[in-house]
Design an enzyme around this catalytic site. Structure first.
Site, PDB file in Angstrom:
ATOM      1  CG  ASP A  22     -12.047  58.831  20.652  1.00 42.25           C
ATOM      2  OD1 ASP A  22     -12.208  57.937  21.513  1.00 42.25           O
ATOM      3  OD2 ASP A  22     -12.988  59.295  19.987  1.00 42.25           O
ATOM      4  CE  LYS A  66     -12.575  50.233  40.292  1.00 43.80           C
ATOM      5  NZ  LYS A  66     -13.151  50.946  39.166  1.00 43.80           N
ATOM      6  CG  ASN A  67     -15.639  53.991  39.054  1.00 36.28           C
ATOM      7  OD1 ASN A  67     -14.621  53.307  39.199  1.00 36.28           O
ATOM      8  ND2 ASN A  67     -16.648  53.614  38.289  1.00 36.28           N
ATOM      9  CG  ASP A  76     -19.201  49.808  36.335  1.00 35.05           C
ATOM     10  OD1 ASP A  76     -18.766  49.388  35.251  1.00 35.05           O
ATOM     11  OD2 ASP A  76     -18.723  50.805  36.917  1.00 35.05           O
ATOM     12  NE  ARG A 136     -12.807  50.419  29.729  1.00 37.25           N
ATOM     13  CZ  ARG A 136     -12.740  50.301  31.050  1.00 37.25           C
ATOM     14  NH1 ARG A 136     -12.031  49.346  31.597  1.00 37.25           N
ATOM     15  NH2 ARG A 136     -13.385  51.146  31.834  1.00 37.25           N
ATOM     16  N   PRO A 137     -11.447  53.199  23.841  1.00 41.19           N
ATOM     17  CG  PRO A 137     -12.735  54.106  22.108  1.00 41.19           C
ATOM     18  CD  PRO A 137     -12.713  53.002  23.122  1.00 41.19           C
ATOM     19  CB  CYS A 179     -12.038  45.735  33.479  1.00 40.61           C
ATOM     20  SG  CYS A 179     -12.176  45.359  35.217  1.00 40.61           S
ATOM     21  NE  ARG A 218      -8.590  47.084  38.813  1.00 48.12           N
ATOM     22  CZ  ARG A 218      -9.465  47.236  37.822  1.00 48.12           C
ATOM     23  NH1 ARG A 218      -9.755  46.228  37.040  1.00 48.12           N
ATOM     24  NH2 ARG A 218     -10.041  48.400  37.614  1.00 48.12           N
ATOM     25  NE  ARG A 233     -10.486  52.997  30.489  1.00 46.66           N
ATOM     26  CZ  ARG A 233     -10.060  53.091  29.243  1.00 46.66           C
ATOM     27  NH1 ARG A 233      -9.036  52.377  28.828  1.00 46.66           N
ATOM     28  NH2 ARG A 233     -10.655  53.873  28.402  1.00 46.66           N
TER      29      ARG A 233
HETATM   30  C1  UD1 Z   1     -15.986  54.749  33.772  1.00 41.34           C
HETATM   31  C2  UD1 Z   1     -15.911  53.855  34.980  1.00 41.34           C
HETATM   32  C3  UD1 Z   1     -16.346  52.429  34.655  1.00 41.34           C
HETATM   33  C4  UD1 Z   1     -17.704  52.434  33.974  1.00 41.34           C
HETATM   34  C5  UD1 Z   1     -17.736  53.416  32.816  1.00 41.34           C
HETATM   35  C6  UD1 Z   1     -19.116  53.582  32.210  1.00 41.34           C
HETATM   36  C7  UD1 Z   1     -14.080  54.807  36.218  1.00 41.34           C
HETATM   37  C8  UD1 Z   1     -12.682  54.681  36.679  1.00 41.34           C
HETATM   38  N1  UD1 Z   1     -14.528  53.829  35.450  1.00 41.34           N
HETATM   39  O1  UD1 Z   1     -15.061  54.225  32.807  1.00 41.34           O
HETATM   40  O2  UD1 Z   1     -16.417  51.693  35.874  1.00 41.34           O
HETATM   41  O3  UD1 Z   1     -17.968  51.139  33.485  1.00 41.34           O
HETATM   42  O4  UD1 Z   1     -17.309  54.720  33.255  1.00 41.34           O
HETATM   43  O5  UD1 Z   1     -20.006  54.012  33.173  1.00 41.34           O
HETATM   44  O6  UD1 Z   1     -14.788  55.718  36.575  1.00 41.34           O
HETATM   45  N2  UD1 Z   1     -15.406  56.190  24.894  1.00 41.34           N
HETATM   46  C9  UD1 Z   1     -14.880  56.523  23.657  1.00 41.34           C
HETATM   47  N3  UD1 Z   1     -13.833  57.400  23.626  1.00 41.34           N
HETATM   48  C10 UD1 Z   1     -13.304  57.939  24.760  1.00 41.34           C
HETATM   49  C11 UD1 Z   1     -13.848  57.594  25.989  1.00 41.34           C
HETATM   50  C12 UD1 Z   1     -14.905  56.711  26.037  1.00 41.34           C
HETATM   51  O7  UD1 Z   1     -15.329  56.045  22.616  1.00 41.34           O
HETATM   52  O8  UD1 Z   1     -12.351  58.734  24.655  1.00 41.34           O
HETATM   53  C13 UD1 Z   1     -16.551  55.246  24.957  1.00 41.34           C
HETATM   54  C14 UD1 Z   1     -16.212  53.972  25.735  1.00 41.34           C
HETATM   55  O9  UD1 Z   1     -15.607  53.005  24.905  1.00 41.34           O
HETATM   56  C15 UD1 Z   1     -17.593  53.559  26.223  1.00 41.34           C
HETATM   57  C16 UD1 Z   1     -18.294  54.905  26.489  1.00 41.34           C
HETATM   58  O10 UD1 Z   1     -17.568  55.863  25.717  1.00 41.34           O
HETATM   59  O11 UD1 Z   1     -18.283  52.881  25.227  1.00 41.34           O
HETATM   60  C17 UD1 Z   1     -18.305  55.331  27.933  1.00 41.34           C
HETATM   61  O12 UD1 Z   1     -16.999  55.212  28.473  1.00 41.34           O
HETATM   62  P1  UD1 Z   1     -16.499  56.104  29.696  1.00 41.34           P
HETATM   63  O13 UD1 Z   1     -17.685  56.725  30.377  1.00 41.34           O
HETATM   64  O14 UD1 Z   1     -15.432  57.000  29.223  1.00 41.34           O
HETATM   65  O15 UD1 Z   1     -15.883  54.995  30.642  1.00 41.34           O
HETATM   66  P2  UD1 Z   1     -14.632  55.129  31.579  1.00 41.34           P
HETATM   67  O16 UD1 Z   1     -14.496  56.545  32.042  1.00 41.34           O
HETATM   68  O17 UD1 Z   1     -13.442  54.482  30.976  1.00 41.34           O
END
Ligand code: UD1
Length: 422
Positions: free
Chosen positions: A124, A22-23, A304, A121-122, A116, A396, A92
């Site tokens: 930045d 999926k991802n 996950d 889930r920032p 989810c 999903r 997402r």
């Molecule tokens: C992806 C996966 C999700 C998985 C997650 C962590 C997809 C579509 N989703 O989500 O299934 O649970 O990786 O393995 O691939 N963060 C920030 N700022 C940012 C981005 C992230 O602070 O700009 C933080 C997040 O809040 C979290 C950590 O970094 O604590 C990791 O998040 P991230 O790896 O970015 O998760 P996703 O890509 O959203």
């Protein structure tokens, strides 16, 4: 409102074929838009997130064909660049449209994503990456307007390891002028999958799968064919379900290396696991040890699977502590497991499980995708009937869940006839 009716207590046994990841799928589809020609993606899972992306691409004017498990995407006719709301809120991974459209047109106006609810889930780091490449960013009431006259390669250090930011920067930088270096990049197999597709399209990306990724921008990308890697999270979910039901299940179409942390943890609990080529056999025995689990970025234990393994650990005698270092508030499954009789408390970013108690089937609701997987596993190991609502979350991310479980001997049906208040 659909419900899953699970008559638990049956050991799962037999073979299950794992679907495409999926991802990966939700990143490869927008990545394909960067090509000046058709891209065919094979081994796509038939899940709701992929369907939403298909609908989004249609809405944006791309030529898309979705048949069986493949999709042909031609981004050349793309026209609709302003996507404030609607479908982008349903998943997402719609955030990958930022990187893909910015990389293709030098401009993206796309609303903040949904997905989810795992706590904050920032985004930045995504924005920091685009800015480093020379983009101007404005948040116009929740619609991110990201524009650049000419994207220019840059050295970008990610303060946190982020899957989404790493992929988004790769998408934006693939056609930027010069060299982009991502430091402290995420190393997930899905990132390697996206880099492989982009390279097959003519990009020049090196180091995906390590924490330094180098992207030498190219002028044009072309069409190609690509097969998605297996879904390690779906695989891990079935491994945990097999263990929880004291079953004997062979998973086919897996890459065992992608599951090393999960396999190691399950063995520590007392589950027997054998790997052979692209298959994994899981045998559960029921006499499980309590363990501690700490999630971390790949190759660590995946967040996950934190919720699913919590369901299994309710059956391990003793106290287990499951700590989520990625999403510290990802514990909405805990209340539901408690309703089934589990003894769990949440302390900070940890669930403390006093295991070994019998669970009882009851009515529960999935609050998010992997909470849903955890509750399915709890329902399967419980004697009695579990009524699970919130299936839109599970849809999903799990392809043909009922069929796959049924073929493994589970007594599970999807009930769309009754409407109940809960
Ligand atoms: C992806 C996966 C999700 C998985 C997650 C962590 C997809 C579509 N989703 O989500 O299934 O649970 O990786 O393995 O691939 N963060 C920030 N700022 C940012 C981005 C992230 O602070 O700009 C933080 C997040 O809040 C979290 C950590 O970094 O604590 C990791 O998040 P991230 O790896 O970015 O998760 P996703 O890509 O959203």
């Amino acid at each position: 409102m659909d419900k899953l009716m699970i008559n638990g207590g049956q050991s799962l046994s037999g073979k299950v074929v794992i679907s495409g990841a999926k991802n990966s799928a939700v990143a490869l589809i927008p990545a394909a838009l960067l090509a000046d020609g058709p891209v065919v993606i094979e081994n796509l899972p038939r899940i709701q997130d992929v369907q939403i992306y298909y609908d989004l691409l249609k809405e944006m004017g791309a030529d898309v064909l979705f048949e069986d498990d493949w999709m042909e995407i031609d981004g050349r006719p793309l026209k609709h660049l302003y996507i404030p709301n609607g479908r982008v809120k349903k998943l997402r991974a719609s955030y990958y449209l930022w990187g893909a459209l910015l990389g293709k047109f030098g401009e993206a106006r796309v609303g903040l994503p949904g997905g989810c609810d795992l706590g904050p889930r920032p985004v930045d780091l995504h924005m920091k990456g685009f800015e480093a490449l020379g983009a101007r960013i404005e948040n116009q009431n929740g619609v991110m307007s990201i524009t650049a006259k000419q994207l220019k390669g840059a050295r970008i250090y990610l303060d946190l390891v982020s899957v989404g930011a790493t992929i988004n920067i790769m998408l934006a930088a693939a056609k930027a002028e010069g060299l982009t270096v991502i430091e402290n990049a995420a190393r997930e197999p899905e990132i390697v999958d996206v880099a492989t597709l982009l390279n097959n399209m003519g990009a020049n990306i090196k180091g995906a799968g390590t924490d330094i990724i180098r992207i030498q921008g190219v002028e044009r990308l072309h069409g190609c064919r690509h097969t998605i890697i297996p879904d390690r999270i779906e695989a891990g979910s079935y491994m945990i379900a097999a263990a929880a039901t004291q079953g004997d299940v062979v998973l086919e179409n897996v890459i065992p290396k992608h599951l090393e942390a999960v396999t190691a943890k399950l063995r520590e609990i007392g589950v027997e696991i054998d790997e052979d080529g692209d298959t994994i056999r899981v045998r559960g025995h029921g006499k499980y040890r309590a363990v501690d689990v700490k999630t971390s970025p790949y190759p660590g234990f995946p967040t996950d699977l934190q919720q699913p393994i919590t369901a299994l650990l309710t059956q391990a005698k003793g106290v287990s502590i499951v700590t989520d270092n990625i999403y510290g508030a990802r514990f909405r499954h805990v209340d539901e497991l408690r309703r089934m009789g589990a003894s769990i408390k949440v302390e900070g970013r940890s669930a403390v499980i006093d295991g070994g108690k019998k669970l009882l089937g009851t009515k529960v609701i999935a609050s998010d995708l992997r909470a849903g997987a955890a509750l399915v596993i709890a329902g399967l190991l419980t004697e009695g009937t579990t009524e699970l609502e919130g299936l839109e979350h599970i849809d999903r991310g799990y392809e043909k869940l009922v069929d796959k479980l049924y073929s493994l001997g589970a007594q599970v049906t999807r009930d769309s006839s009754k409407r109940t208040a809960h």
